[in-house]
Scaffold this active site. Structure first.
Site, PDB file in Angstrom:
ATOM      1  N   GLY A 125       0.817  -1.211   0.000  1.00 18.64           N
ATOM      2  CA  GLY A 125       0.000   0.000   0.000  1.00 18.64           C
ATOM      3  C   GLY A 125       0.847   1.255   0.000  1.00 18.64           C
ATOM      4  N   ALA A 126       0.227   2.399   0.397  1.00 16.05           N
ATOM      5  CA  ALA A 126       0.863   3.714   0.241  1.00 16.05           C
ATOM      6  C   ALA A 126       1.370   3.825  -1.201  1.00 16.05           C
ATOM      7  CB  ALA A 126       1.982   3.930   1.263  1.00 16.05           C
TER       8      ALA A 126
ATOM      9  N   HIS B 247       4.541   1.603  -7.871  1.00 18.19           N
ATOM     10  CA  HIS B 247       3.550   0.518  -7.798  1.00 18.19           C
ATOM     11  C   HIS B 247       2.660   0.527  -9.038  1.00 18.19           C
ATOM     12  CE1 HIS B 247       4.133   1.405  -3.339  1.00 18.19           C
ATOM     13  NE2 HIS B 247       4.434   0.124  -3.408  1.00 18.19           N
TER      14      HIS B 247
ATOM     15  N   GLN C 293       7.795  -9.687   7.698  1.00 20.90           N
ATOM     16  CA  GLN C 293       9.019  -9.198   7.071  1.00 20.90           C
ATOM     17  C   GLN C 293       9.608  -7.989   7.789  1.00 20.90           C
ATOM     18  OE1 GLN C 293       6.826  -8.477   3.310  1.00 20.90           O
ATOM     19  NE2 GLN C 293       8.058  -6.632   3.127  1.00 20.90           N
TER      20      GLN C 293
ATOM     21  N   GLN D  64      12.253  -3.853  -9.782  1.00 16.36           N
ATOM     22  CA  GLN D  64      13.709  -3.955  -9.631  1.00 16.36           C
ATOM     23  C   GLN D  64      14.221  -3.050  -8.520  1.00 16.36           C
ATOM     24  OE1 GLN D  64      15.271  -3.295 -13.581  1.00 16.36           O
ATOM     25  NE2 GLN D  64      14.496  -5.289 -14.234  1.00 16.36           N
ATOM     26  N   LYS D  65      13.363  -2.167  -8.034  1.00 11.04           N
ATOM     27  CA  LYS D  65      13.739  -1.338  -6.886  1.00 11.04           C
ATOM     28  C   LYS D  65      14.224  -2.225  -5.737  1.00 11.04           C
ATOM     29  CE  LYS D  65      13.355   2.083  -3.796  1.00 11.04           C
ATOM     30  NZ  LYS D  65      13.087   1.379  -2.583  1.00 11.04           N
TER      31      LYS D  65
ATOM     32  N   SER E 285       9.500   5.493  -3.322  1.00  5.26           N
ATOM     33  CA  SER E 285       9.351   4.542  -2.233  1.00  5.26           C
ATOM     34  C   SER E 285       8.299   5.074  -1.272  1.00  5.26           C
ATOM     35  CB  SER E 285      10.680   4.378  -1.481  1.00  5.26           C
ATOM     36  OG  SER E 285      10.470   3.772  -0.222  1.00  5.26           O
TER      37      SER E 285
ATOM     38  N   ARG F 182       8.492   4.864   1.722  1.00  5.71           N
ATOM     39  CA  ARG F 182       9.212   5.426   2.872  1.00  5.71           C
ATOM     40  C   ARG F 182       9.755   6.828   2.585  1.00  5.71           C
ATOM     41  NH1 ARG F 182      10.670  -0.331   3.818  1.00  5.71           N
ATOM     42  NH2 ARG F 182       9.843  -0.883   5.876  1.00  5.71           N
TER      43      ARG F 182
HETATM   44  P1  AMP Z   1       6.222  -2.373  -1.498  1.00  5.34           P
HETATM   45  O1  AMP Z   1       4.837  -1.836  -1.386  1.00  5.34           O
HETATM   46  O2  AMP Z   1       7.283  -1.404  -1.131  1.00  5.34           O
HETATM   47  O3  AMP Z   1       6.371  -3.736  -0.851  1.00  5.34           O
HETATM   48  O4  AMP Z   1       6.446  -2.639  -3.053  1.00  5.34           O
HETATM   49  C1  AMP Z   1       5.578  -3.447  -3.790  1.00  5.34           C
HETATM   50  C2  AMP Z   1       6.189  -3.740  -5.142  1.00  5.34           C
HETATM   51  O5  AMP Z   1       6.401  -2.512  -5.831  1.00  5.34           O
HETATM   52  C3  AMP Z   1       7.560  -4.422  -5.042  1.00  5.34           C
HETATM   53  O6  AMP Z   1       7.682  -5.386  -6.080  1.00  5.34           O
HETATM   54  C4  AMP Z   1       8.514  -3.278  -5.238  1.00  5.34           C
HETATM   55  O7  AMP Z   1       9.771  -3.667  -5.759  1.00  5.34           O
HETATM   56  C5  AMP Z   1       7.754  -2.441  -6.245  1.00  5.34           C
HETATM   57  N1  AMP Z   1       8.231  -1.056  -6.212  1.00  5.34           N
HETATM   58  C6  AMP Z   1       8.305  -0.233  -5.138  1.00  5.34           C
HETATM   59  N2  AMP Z   1       8.848   0.942  -5.480  1.00  5.34           N
HETATM   60  C7  AMP Z   1       9.141   0.858  -6.795  1.00  5.34           C
HETATM   61  C8  AMP Z   1       9.732   1.746  -7.751  1.00  5.34           C
HETATM   62  N3  AMP Z   1      10.155   2.964  -7.410  1.00  5.34           N
HETATM   63  N4  AMP Z   1       9.861   1.312  -9.021  1.00  5.34           N
HETATM   64  C9  AMP Z   1       9.468   0.075  -9.389  1.00  5.34           C
HETATM   65  N5  AMP Z   1       8.904  -0.808  -8.540  1.00  5.34           N
HETATM   66  C10 AMP Z   1       8.743  -0.425  -7.271  1.00  5.34           C
END
Ligand code: AMP
Length: 309
Positions: A39-40, A45, A69, A156-157, A193, A195
């Site tokens: 989320g967020a 995303h 995690q 890939q982040k 991100s 964050r």
């Molecule tokens: P998260 O919500 O941070 O767990 O991210 C969910 C998915 O989105 C994961 O596969 C991350 O790698 C991807 N993601 C997060 N930030 C980015 C970004 N800036 N560019 C590409 N993918 C992202």
């Protein structure tokens, strides 16, 4: 009138429980893609959701802040939860289902079973956050079983997470294709991100040093510099920036995440890897004020070194 609205623009079905998810999926026809998020939601995303839309007939997005995690001293409680805004961001993209369970639905009893991703979970992010990748492996496995998608997309982040998920799927024979999606960045280079919203004004400026460091490392790799020089160049950019504390600057094999030794490297191992079809990541993690950020780039070696062979 409802029939006049294209299917893709309809509001997604929101599933809070396994039962609601199974019900929503039972109506679906065609291929299915899964995008897992905490989320967020931001443009990073959404780039995964757009790619999912291209790859499959049905798109499922999960929104779940996965407790397994997070270490006890990490930001699980403080992690931004913006579900209404997330639904608004997803609406124009036309995801069919949003799976947004509570932790008690996903983990009705504390899991007794754990997954050990192996060596990949003990380096870099794994070394800094010892139970993190095992927790990701657990939730990814569960969601793949609950949603059974044809394709699942990861950014890939989180390069190490992406590599770990590929190993998970390979080693456990999970019937799903994994698709990596390039990093989405802000106009100043900062990788998007959830964050980033923790960054104060000045820290947001200092945080630009991460992508600058990667660009400098990539530039040196493009000039056929050896691995040690590439890493040192990136590190120097971070060290010159106030309020940035380095966790690691490293080069790693994109598949196994085997970390490249940097000491006294005189040959261009990056080029050797690329020539054998095994790309190398330049990865870094740093704390900017109180906020921990990660970023990476795939290195493309310069022609001079590529010609060594
Ligand atoms: P998260 O919500 O941070 O767990 O991210 C969910 C998915 O989105 C994961 O596969 C991350 O790698 C991807 N993601 C997060 N930030 C980015 C970004 N800036 N560019 C590409 N993918 C992202």
């Amino acid at each position: 009138m409802a029939d006049a609205v294209p299917t893709r623009r309809r509001r997604p079905a929101i599933a809070r429980t396994r039962g609601e998810l199974a019900e929503a999926l039972s109506n679906q026809r065609g291929t299915r893609a899964l995008v897992m998020t905490m989320g967020a939601l931001h443009e990073g995303h959404l780039s995964l959701v757009r790619r999912a839309r291209e790859l499959a007939d049905q798109v499922v997005v999960s929104v779940f802040v996965n407790p397994t995690q997070f270490a006890p001293d990490e930001d699980y409680d403080a992690y931004p939860r913006t579900f209404d805004a997330d639904l608004g961001a997803l609406a124009p993209l036309g995801a069919e289902v949003v799976f947004a369970p509570d932790a008690s639905e996903v983990y009705p009893v504390p899991a007794s079973f754990t997954l050990d991703p192996g060596p990949i979970a003990r380096v870099l992010e794994g070394a800094m956050r010892p139970s993190h990748l095992a927790g990701v492996a657990l939730v990814v496995t569960k969601f793949l079983h609950l949603v059974h998608p044809d394709v699942a997309l990861f950014g890939q982040k989180d390069a190490q997470q992406l590599a770990m998920v590929r190993l998970l799927v390979r080693d456990l024979d999970l019937p799903v294709r994994i698709e990596g999606v390039p990093i989405a960045r802000d106009t100043d280079g900062l990788a998007l991100s959830s964050r980033n919203q923790y960054l104060s004004g000045p820290d947001r400026v200092h945080a630009r040093a991460l992508s600058r460091a990667l660009r400098e490392g990539a530039r040196r790799a493009g000039q056929a510099a050896p691995a040690s020089v590439v890493a040192a160049a990136a590190r120097a950019v971070l060290e010159a920036e106030p309020n940035v504390d380095i966790d690691y600057v490293a080069l790693a094999d994109a598949e196994t995440f085997e970390v490249r030794g940097l000491a006294a490297a005189t040959t261009n191992a990056i080029a050797d890897d690329a020539a054998s079809g095994r790309p190398t990541y330049l990865l870094l993690a740093a704390r900017v004020g109180p906020t921990r950020l990660i970023d990476n780039v795939i290195l493309t070696p310069g022609p001079a070194s590529g010609g060594r062979a």
